[in-house]
Scaffold this motif. Structure first.
Motif, short mmCIF file in Angstrom:
data_model
loop_
_atom_site.label_atom_id
_atom_site.label_comp_id
_atom_site.label_asym_id
_atom_site.label_seq_id
_atom_site.Cartn_x
_atom_site.Cartn_y
_atom_site.Cartn_z
N ASN A 24 0.77 -1.07 0.02
CA ASN A 24 0.03 0.00 -0.15
C ASN A 24 0.79 1.37 0.04
N TYR A 25 2.03 1.11 0.71
CA TYR A 25 3.07 2.10 0.67
C TYR A 25 4.23 1.73 0.16
N LYS A 26 4.77 2.38 -0.78
CA LYS A 26 6.22 1.84 -1.36
C LYS A 26 7.19 2.36 -0.94
N GLU A 27 8.42 1.58 -0.57
CA GLU A 27 9.56 1.84 0.11
C GLU A 27 10.03 3.26 -0.57
N GLY A 28 10.46 4.13 0.45
CA GLY A 28 10.73 5.49 0.20
C GLY A 28 9.66 6.60 -0.12
N SER A 29 8.67 5.94 -0.11
CA SER A 29 7.29 6.88 -0.19
C SER A 29 6.81 7.59 1.21
N ARG A 30 6.07 8.55 1.24
CA ARG A 30 5.80 9.27 2.40
C ARG A 30 4.29 8.74 2.82
N LEU A 31 4.17 8.29 3.89
CA LEU A 31 2.83 7.93 4.67
C LEU A 31 1.81 9.21 4.41
N PRO A 32 0.59 8.79 4.36
CA PRO A 32 -0.49 10.02 4.47
C PRO A 32 -0.26 10.79 5.72
N PRO A 33 -0.73 12.06 5.64
CA PRO A 33 -0.51 12.92 6.89
C PRO A 33 -1.10 12.18 8.10
#
Length: 231
Positions: free
Chosen positions: A30-39
């Motif tokens: 759902n969240y890729k490595e290096g990506s930012r999580l939702p606020p």
């Protein structure tokens, strides 16, 4: 009731269950490595949990190496190469719940301390405050004398069990989770505020005013929580 709350059991704390859920979302892609999580606000709403509990979960995930919290930027998923081995299951009590417990306990203890206060006991409390100010000025760790301040007030209450409980709850601030949060947020300005609040508590004790003392203690612990648990 949300899915996280349904799965709460006595062996795992709420923030650990939330961390498990976030970790699972990452592992599922759902969240890729290096990506930012939702606020934080959006992620808390998505998971159906409070923001303080989510914040504790994200700190736990940072300690184990699954995410990186960048102040002013957000929370980022770490690459597999940067992930450390998971820490032991227990990282300590929830700091938010800890401070709630301390406010309840120490608010009651200081009322007893007002009734039993002595000149010698009050002088020992003043010594702890003076030692804290000296620590701040010298750039030393203030925690030992902060603990001493709270324990010495409890000692004046005249109940050894309550004194032990006050010390035990305070010592939870040394847990991995609480320490990580403190190291991010505590500094001289926050300690200066804490010592000023200690001075107000002492003035209430010196006046033998239990209602004012209780209010000052509860206010101090709430302010401490605002500084390092729920900023």
């Amino acid at each position: 009731m949300n899915d996280v709350a349904k799965s709460v059991d006595s062996s795992r704390r709420l923030y650990q269950l939330i961390a498990d859920k976030v970790r699972t979302l990452i592992q599922q892609g759902n969240y890729k490595e290096g990506s930012r999580l939702p606020p934080e606000r959006d992620l808390a709403q998505q998971l159906g949990v409070s923001r303080p509990s989510l914040r504790e979960a994200l700190i736990a995930l940072e300690i184990e190496g699954s995410v990186e919290i960048r102040m002013g930027s957000g929370v980022y998923v770490c690459s597999r190469a940067l992930r450390r081995s998971p820490l032991p299951p227990s990282m300590g009590e929830s700091p938010a719940e800890l401070m709630q417990a301390r406010a309840a306990l120490e608010g009651a203890v200081i009322v007893m301390a007002c009734v039993n206060a002595t000149h010698q006991g009050l002088a020992r409390v003043q010594e702890s405050i003076d030692a804290m100010r000296a620590d701040i000025a010298a750039g030393r760790d203030v925690m030992a004398h902060d603990r001493q301040f709270h324990v010495r007030i409890a000692e004046m209450a005249g109940n050894s069990v309550l004194t032990s409980l006050v010390g035990t709850l305070f010592d939870e601030r040394g847990s991995p989770l609480a320490s990580h949060m403190r190291n991010r947020l505590e500094g001289q300005p926050t300690w200066d505020e804490a010592v000023d609040e200690h001075e107000q508590i002492l003035r209430c004790l010196q006046a033998r005013d239990p209602l004012a003392a209780e209010a000052a203690m509860r206010s101090h612990i709430r302010a401490a929580a605002d500084r390092w648990v729920m900023p």
